[in-house]
Design a protein around this motif. Structure first.
Motif: not given
Length: 471
Positions: A434-452
């Protein structure tokens, strides 16, 4: 001639008075005198030669100075050192030396000032100023060191073959001084260094690295490394560099000489940073190219994975030379490993690629960019301008992405503890997934680097892994 103006510091008057009281002659010799005539600023390390016991003179001088500074005595070498105000004084009795073939540590016996000047490494370091009461400030220059200063020449007082064979560290010192001062090394000296090059094997790696660091810290380090290569010393010290020499040609296709390219990169980076470890990174950034060089008819010369191989070689090289295997080595490794990343990125500056660059480089992203810009050695003005313009775009994008996405020294918005608590998990592989998926999504720009946004993605990924939310 008299140079009293070189001895204006009050400590010289004190040494003169104390030496007179002890019925002892004393002289300032070496680097302080050399640098005074070169107008390189006031040296903080001062060597005093006594005709008699340097330890006795140091002790008496310390007692005569305000606050009576502590004297460090090195009986084995017959020397003593004290600190006064902002200077460091080293006292030694005049001596003559003889050497055995397997050591640079000489057999020492008391001698005259002439004996002491004879044992000096270079004529410019044999200059002495008298501290005797009746000749205070008088220059003693038996080997025409002043003329060599004027000519910009590194020359030994005695036969260079014997000088370098006796103490092979002097070979590196000759090259270091030539680099620091932008002096020439006398041909007889260069020939003697070449003849004695194998003698460098009796010098400790720690001593060698000290000289290499001083060469690298110079304004134009390539002067030193060209001398090291020309004399054959580099083969004994860093053969990984000499392995880069030469241009191979097959079926009309050639590659550049990566040794001379490397020296250009080191000189380029030295204009923009005093960080000696970043200069080491520039020196070693292409060492992986020699073992990875391949030729194919389809693509010509290639150096696949040379950055990865080079980074592994950095560790072995540091270990062999007994250099620090700490964060300094890891920094050089990281710079070598990432040295091509911004170059590839400059062809297409995307947000996701820049995010990954900043994520991987962390606090060293500026150093990495400085290294990559130094790596531009093309002589084509159009290409040179184009590459620098591309790097400017990368730098601008780094600032933009950093301000918006804050991925430098990235910490995931959702911690492992939150994931464990949400799904009532114990430490398990699902947390890492799960942590890796969140990191990859942020680096790819799929989600902003924010808690919500990260929390929502955590729930989604947890569901796909078959996890249930705890009550």
């Amino acid at each position: 001639m008299n140079y009293k103006q070189a001895l204006q510091h009050s400590v010289f008057k004190t040494i003169s008075e104390v030496a007179t009281a002890l019925n002892m002659d004393a002289y300032v010799i070496g680097g302080y005198v050399r640098d005074y005539f070169l107008e390189r600023g006031t040296a903080k390390d001062i060597d005093i030669v006594a005709i008699g016991s340097g330890i006795d003179l140091a002790t008496a001088v310390a007692n005569a100075l305000p606050n009576k500074p502590k004297v460090q005595v090195f009986k084995t070498y017959g020397t003593a050192m004290l600190r006064f105000q902002d200077i460091e004084l080293e006292f030694v009795g005049a001596r003559k030396e003889s050497y055995s073939e397997d050591s640079r540590n000489p057999y020492v016996e008391s001698g005259t000032l002439e004996d002491d000047q004879n044992r000096r490494d270079f004529t410019i370091n044999a200059l002495a100023l008298s501290l005797k009461k009746d000749t205070f400030g008088e220059l003693l220059d038996p080997f025409n060191g002043m003329a060599d200063l004027d000519k910009g020449l590194i020359r030994t007082p005695l036969d260079p073959v014997i000088t370098y064979s006796d103490d092979p560290l002097r070979m590196l010192r000759a090259i270091r001084f030539a680099t620091q001062l932008n002096f020439k090394i006398e041909k007889a000296s260069l020939d003697a260094i070449t003849k004695n090059k194998s003698r460098i094997k009796i010098i400790t790696n720690e001593r060698i690295v000290t000289e290499l660091n001083k060469i690298l810290a110079s304004d134009v380090p390539s002067i030193g490394f060209l001398h090291l290569e020309k004399t054959g010393l580099l083969d004994y010290i860093i053969p990984e560099l000499t392995a880069l020499k030469g241009i191979d040609e097959k079926e009309g296709q050639r590659h550049k000489d990566n040794f001379y390219h490397t020296l250009e990169v080191v000189d380029n980076i030295s204009k923009n940073t005093d960080n000696v470890w970043l200069r080491w990174a520039a020196l070693l950034h292409d060492i992986g190219k020699a073992p990875t060089k391949r030729f194919s008819k389809k693509v010509g010369w290639t150096f696949h994975n040379h950055e990865f191989v080079g980074a592994q070689m950095v560790y072995k090289l540091f270990k062999r030379l007994k250099m620090p295997l700490n964060d300094k080595m890891k920094f050089v490794q990281k710079m070598v490993y990432m040295s091509s990343r911004p170059i590839v990125l400059a062809t297409e500056v995307t947000d996701s690629a820049v995010r990954r660059l900043v994520f991987d480089a962390g606090d060293y992203v500026e150093d990495l960019m400085t290294l990559c810009e130094a790596d531009i050695t093309t002589k084509n003005p159009r290409k040179f301008k184009k590459y620098h313009n591309n790097f400017k775009k990368v730098r601008d994008k780094i600032v933009e992405v950093e301000e918006r996405d804050k991925v430098r020294n990235f910490q995931p918005p959702v911690s492992g503890e939150i994931i464990m608590k949400t799904f009532d998990l114990k430490p398990s592989k699902e947390i890492g997934i799960i942590k890796e998926k969140i990191k990859e999504a942020i680096l790819e720009g799929d989600i902003p680097n924010e808690y919500e946004a990260a929390y929502d993605l955590m729930l989604k990924e947890g569901k796909q892994l078959g996890l249930t939310i705890s009550d």
